[in-house]
Design a protein around this motif. Sequence first.
Motif, PDB file in Angstrom:
ATOM      1  N   GLY A 260       0.807  -1.207   0.000  1.00  0.00           N
ATOM      2  CA  GLY A 260       0.000   0.000   0.000  1.00  0.00           C
ATOM      3  C   GLY A 260       0.845   1.263   0.000  1.00  0.00           C
ATOM      4  N   LEU A 261       1.973   1.248   0.744  1.00  0.00           N
ATOM      5  CA  LEU A 261       2.861   2.408   0.755  1.00  0.00           C
ATOM      6  C   LEU A 261       3.475   2.641  -0.614  1.00  0.00           C
ATOM      7  CD1 LEU A 261       4.407   4.624   2.306  1.00  0.00           C
ATOM      8  CD2 LEU A 261       6.141   2.907   2.839  1.00  0.00           C
ATOM      9  N   VAL A 262       3.904   1.578  -1.275  1.00  0.00           N
ATOM     10  CA  VAL A 262       4.503   1.716  -2.603  1.00  0.00           C
ATOM     11  C   VAL A 262       3.483   2.261  -3.593  1.00  0.00           C
ATOM     12  CG1 VAL A 262       5.548   0.442  -4.513  1.00  0.00           C
ATOM     13  CG2 VAL A 262       6.193  -0.105  -2.161  1.00  0.00           C
ATOM     14  N   ARG A 263       2.260   1.768  -3.549  1.00  0.00           N
ATOM     15  CA  ARG A 263       1.229   2.276  -4.459  1.00  0.00           C
ATOM     16  C   ARG A 263       0.952   3.753  -4.209  1.00  0.00           C
ATOM     17  NH1 ARG A 263      -1.502  -2.510  -2.491  1.00  0.00           N
ATOM     18  NH2 ARG A 263      -1.123  -4.277  -3.892  1.00  0.00           N
ATOM     19  N   SER A 264       0.971   4.160  -2.946  1.00  0.00           N
ATOM     20  CA  SER A 264       0.720   5.563  -2.628  1.00  0.00           C
ATOM     21  C   SER A 264       1.841   6.458  -3.143  1.00  0.00           C
ATOM     22  CB  SER A 264       0.565   5.740  -1.112  1.00  0.00           C
ATOM     23  OG  SER A 264      -0.514   4.992  -0.626  1.00  0.00           O
ATOM     24  N   VAL A 265       3.090   5.973  -3.066  1.00  0.00           N
ATOM     25  CA  VAL A 265       4.224   6.768  -3.528  1.00  0.00           C
ATOM     26  C   VAL A 265       4.191   6.931  -5.042  1.00  0.00           C
ATOM     27  CG1 VAL A 265       6.739   6.795  -3.735  1.00  0.00           C
ATOM     28  CG2 VAL A 265       5.673   6.188  -1.564  1.00  0.00           C
ATOM     29  N   TYR A 266       3.877   5.853  -5.773  1.00  0.00           N
ATOM     30  CA  TYR A 266       3.858   5.919  -7.232  1.00  0.00           C
ATOM     31  C   TYR A 266       2.611   6.625  -7.749  1.00  0.00           C
ATOM     32  CZ  TYR A 266       8.001   3.067  -8.024  1.00  0.00           C
ATOM     33  OH  TYR A 266       9.289   2.616  -8.094  1.00  0.00           O
ATOM     34  N   GLY A 267       1.525   6.570  -7.017  1.00  0.00           N
ATOM     35  CA  GLY A 267       0.320   7.288  -7.403  1.00  0.00           C
ATOM     36  C   GLY A 267      -0.394   6.669  -8.585  1.00  0.00           C
ATOM     37  N   GLU A 268      -1.275   7.462  -9.170  1.00  0.00           N
ATOM     38  CA  GLU A 268      -2.102   6.967 -10.267  1.00  0.00           C
ATOM     39  C   GLU A 268      -1.318   6.763 -11.551  1.00  0.00           C
ATOM     40  OE1 GLU A 268      -5.242   9.741 -10.731  1.00  0.00           O
ATOM     41  OE2 GLU A 268      -6.180   9.289  -8.787  1.00  0.00           O
ATOM     42  N   ASN A 269      -0.195   7.444 -11.709  1.00  0.00           N
ATOM     43  CA  ASN A 269       0.595   7.337 -12.940  1.00  0.00           C
ATOM     44  C   ASN A 269       1.671   6.256 -12.836  1.00  0.00           C
ATOM     45  OD1 ASN A 269      -0.843   9.530 -14.037  1.00  0.00           O
ATOM     46  ND2 ASN A 269       0.560  10.999 -13.070  1.00  0.00           N
ATOM     47  N   ALA A 270       1.428   5.261 -12.021  1.00  0.00           N
ATOM     48  CA  ALA A 270       2.403   4.193 -11.859  1.00  0.00           C
ATOM     49  C   ALA A 270       2.483   3.328 -13.113  1.00  0.00           C
ATOM     50  CB  ALA A 270       2.029   3.323 -10.661  1.00  0.00           C
ATOM     51  N   ALA A 271       3.612   2.678 -13.268  1.00  0.00           N
ATOM     52  CA  ALA A 271       3.798   1.806 -14.430  1.00  0.00           C
ATOM     53  C   ALA A 271       2.854   0.608 -14.341  1.00  0.00           C
ATOM     54  CB  ALA A 271       5.254   1.334 -14.491  1.00  0.00           C
ATOM     55  N   GLU A 272       2.580   0.034 -15.501  1.00  0.00           N
ATOM     56  CA  GLU A 272       1.643  -1.085 -15.541  1.00  0.00           C
ATOM     57  C   GLU A 272       2.165  -2.313 -14.804  1.00  0.00           C
ATOM     58  OE1 GLU A 272       0.775  -1.828 -19.601  1.00  0.00           O
ATOM     59  OE2 GLU A 272      -0.292   0.076 -19.909  1.00  0.00           O
ATOM     60  N   ASP A 273       3.488  -2.450 -14.784  1.00  0.00           N
ATOM     61  CA  ASP A 273       4.070  -3.628 -14.129  1.00  0.00           C
ATOM     62  C   ASP A 273       4.395  -3.378 -12.662  1.00  0.00           C
ATOM     63  OD1 ASP A 273       6.060  -1.801 -14.609  1.00  0.00           O
ATOM     64  OD2 ASP A 273       7.597  -3.311 -15.068  1.00  0.00           O
ATOM     65  N   LEU A 274       3.779  -2.359 -12.041  1.00  0.00           N
ATOM     66  CA  LEU A 274       4.083  -2.048 -10.651  1.00  0.00           C
ATOM     67  C   LEU A 274       3.745  -3.215  -9.735  1.00  0.00           C
ATOM     68  CD1 LEU A 274       4.984  -0.053  -8.465  1.00  0.00           C
ATOM     69  CD2 LEU A 274       2.621   0.788  -8.371  1.00  0.00           C
ATOM     70  N   GLU A 275       2.583  -3.835  -9.957  1.00  0.00           N
ATOM     71  CA  GLU A 275       2.174  -4.944  -9.089  1.00  0.00           C
ATOM     72  C   GLU A 275       3.153  -6.112  -9.194  1.00  0.00           C
ATOM     73  OE1 GLU A 275      -0.152  -4.847  -6.841  1.00  0.00           O
ATOM     74  OE2 GLU A 275      -0.626  -2.791  -7.404  1.00  0.00           O
ATOM     75  N   LYS A 276       3.622  -6.387 -10.404  1.00  0.00           N
ATOM     76  CA  LYS A 276       4.580  -7.479 -10.577  1.00  0.00           C
ATOM     77  C   LYS A 276       5.898  -7.139  -9.880  1.00  0.00           C
ATOM     78  CE  LYS A 276       2.715  -9.188 -14.956  1.00  0.00           C
ATOM     79  NZ  LYS A 276       3.003  -9.468 -16.387  1.00  0.00           N
ATOM     80  N   ARG A 277       6.288  -5.873  -9.943  1.00  0.00           N
ATOM     81  CA  ARG A 277       7.532  -5.469  -9.298  1.00  0.00           C
ATOM     82  C   ARG A 277       7.400  -5.567  -7.770  1.00  0.00           C
ATOM     83  NH1 ARG A 277       8.850   0.257 -11.920  1.00  0.00           N
ATOM     84  NH2 ARG A 277      10.614   0.119 -10.457  1.00  0.00           N
ATOM     85  N   ILE A 278       6.228  -5.219  -7.267  1.00  0.00           N
ATOM     86  CA  ILE A 278       6.003  -5.351  -5.821  1.00  0.00           C
ATOM     87  C   ILE A 278       6.086  -6.817  -5.402  1.00  0.00           C
ATOM     88  CG2 ILE A 278       4.294  -5.080  -3.983  1.00  0.00           C
ATOM     89  CD1 ILE A 278       3.305  -2.570  -5.392  1.00  0.00           C
ATOM     90  N   GLU A 279       5.428  -7.692  -6.165  1.00  0.00           N
ATOM     91  CA  GLU A 279       5.466  -9.118  -5.840  1.00  0.00           C
ATOM     92  C   GLU A 279       6.878  -9.670  -5.921  1.00  0.00           C
ATOM     93  OE1 GLU A 279       2.784 -11.302  -8.240  1.00  0.00           O
ATOM     94  OE2 GLU A 279       0.970 -10.336  -7.434  1.00  0.00           O
ATOM     95  N   ARG A 280       7.635  -9.209  -6.900  1.00  0.00           N
ATOM     96  CA  ARG A 280       9.001  -9.693  -7.040  1.00  0.00           C
ATOM     97  C   ARG A 280       9.879  -9.215  -5.884  1.00  0.00           C
ATOM     98  NH1 ARG A 280       9.503  -8.343 -11.859  1.00  0.00           N
ATOM     99  NH2 ARG A 280      10.539  -6.326 -11.607  1.00  0.00           N
ATOM    100  N   SER A 281       9.694  -7.969  -5.466  1.00  0.00           N
ATOM    101  CA  SER A 281      10.501  -7.433  -4.373  1.00  0.00           C
ATOM    102  C   SER A 281      10.171  -8.111  -3.052  1.00  0.00           C
ATOM    103  CB  SER A 281      10.278  -5.923  -4.250  1.00  0.00           C
ATOM    104  OG  SER A 281      10.696  -5.251  -5.424  1.00  0.00           O
ATOM    105  N   LEU A 282       8.910  -8.441  -2.851  1.00  0.00           N
ATOM    106  CA  LEU A 282       8.488  -9.073  -1.611  1.00  0.00           C
ATOM    107  C   LEU A 282       8.606 -10.592  -1.659  1.00  0.00           C
ATOM    108  CD1 LEU A 282       5.316  -6.945  -0.775  1.00  0.00           C
ATOM    109  CD2 LEU A 282       7.598  -6.742   0.207  1.00  0.00           C
ATOM    110  N   GLY A 283       8.936 -11.140  -2.828  1.00  0.00           N
ATOM    111  CA  GLY A 283       9.079 -12.584  -2.949  1.00  0.00           C
ATOM    112  C   GLY A 283       7.774 -13.329  -2.945  1.00  0.00           C
ATOM    113  N   LEU A 284       6.666 -12.661  -3.311  1.00  0.00           N
ATOM    114  CA  LEU A 284       5.365 -13.324  -3.292  1.00  0.00           C
ATOM    115  C   LEU A 284       5.256 -14.377  -4.383  1.00  0.00           C
ATOM    116  CD1 LEU A 284       3.049 -10.237  -2.661  1.00  0.00           C
ATOM    117  CD2 LEU A 284       3.965 -11.860  -1.003  1.00  0.00           C
ATOM    118  N   GLY A 285       5.847 -14.098  -5.538  1.00  0.00           N
ATOM    119  CA  GLY A 285       5.766 -15.056  -6.630  1.00  0.00           C
ATOM    120  C   GLY A 285       6.452 -16.360  -6.310  1.00  0.00           C
ATOM    121  N   GLU A 286       7.597 -16.288  -5.632  1.00  0.00           N
ATOM    122  CA  GLU A 286       8.327 -17.511  -5.277  1.00  0.00           C
ATOM    123  C   GLU A 286       7.524 -18.362  -4.308  1.00  0.00           C
ATOM    124  OE1 GLU A 286      12.041 -16.318  -3.782  1.00  0.00           O
ATOM    125  OE2 GLU A 286      12.735 -15.371  -5.641  1.00  0.00           O
TER     126      GLU A 286
END
Length: 331
Positions: A260-286
């Motif tokens: 939620g903090l990352v989404r708030s920082v990037y705002g509405e103009n965030a890149a389309e792959d933001l969710e994938k980048r969040i999952e990759r950083s947090l290791g959710l995909g693994e």
Amino acid sequence: MPLIRKRRAPVEEASEDEGTPVSEARTQQQSRLESPGSEADDYADGDQEGEVSSGSVEQLAKKLVRLALACEYARASIKRQDINTKVLGTRSKLFKPVFDEAQLQLKYVFGMEMTELPGREKVTIQQKRAAQKSESTSKSSNSWVLTSTLPAKYRDPAIITPPRVPTAATESAYIGLYTFITSIIYLAGGSLPEAKLDRYLKRTNADQSTPVDKTDKLLARMVREGYIVKVKERNDGEETVDYVVGPRGKVEVGEDGVAGLVRSVYGENAAEDLEKRIERSLGLGERRAAGPTAGASTQNGTKRGAGRQRRQPAEDGQQVEEDDSDEEEEE
């Protein structure tokens, strides 16, 4: 000469049961009536079966609710030892019914509940060795904190305002700071060297002081309250200092809060792959790819510790105990 009758001094009648004066017997009877928990003493202390008075459980639950609110006010964990000492006393066998009743009162009156804290992760080599040698398999930390049970639509800053002690502005700043620091530790893979943390704080102009306190005192407070854990380890004569997310940080912030903090920082103009980048950083995909075998992780993606470990003799004859002594010294 007229006869003078002497008045007889009033003699207190003795009670039939205990041989004590009636006034004292009445006082004891009144005290027994005013203490609803006394009816459960025999059941709690003995092995005999019987029904526990619902009134005594409710009164003890109210005491537990007050203890939980006081601990939350001080940002201290609610420990089972404190519950037994300050609430139950000799009626420790009533823990489960009293705890369940307190949960109901917290939920329907205050919109909160006691959530168990995960155990501290085994980070250093010494802790991991001690965990492997230990025979203890307990997964309970026996510590809780209060969390909100309100629906998401009511979890709005306009509805749930920051605490006003010492001031709402100071508490808002503190919440933002520990959320920020906890988030960068999560995004760094769960462990962040002290040097990197200093660089991040310098970029945000918070390397020396913050709106709450000086930076070193702020970090010490976060360690003391369980938002982060400072881990010291010595390898080849060199001491390294890392920060990992603490039990309270996992519960109050967690991976959902980081996202939620990352989404708030990037705002509405965030890149389309933001969710994938969040999952990759947090290791959710693994973890998703690992499937049910990764079930040891909690809802926010952190593994629960093994609880208090027993002492076992080490190979060199010394005793090893997983007690997070490094972190406690910092506290």
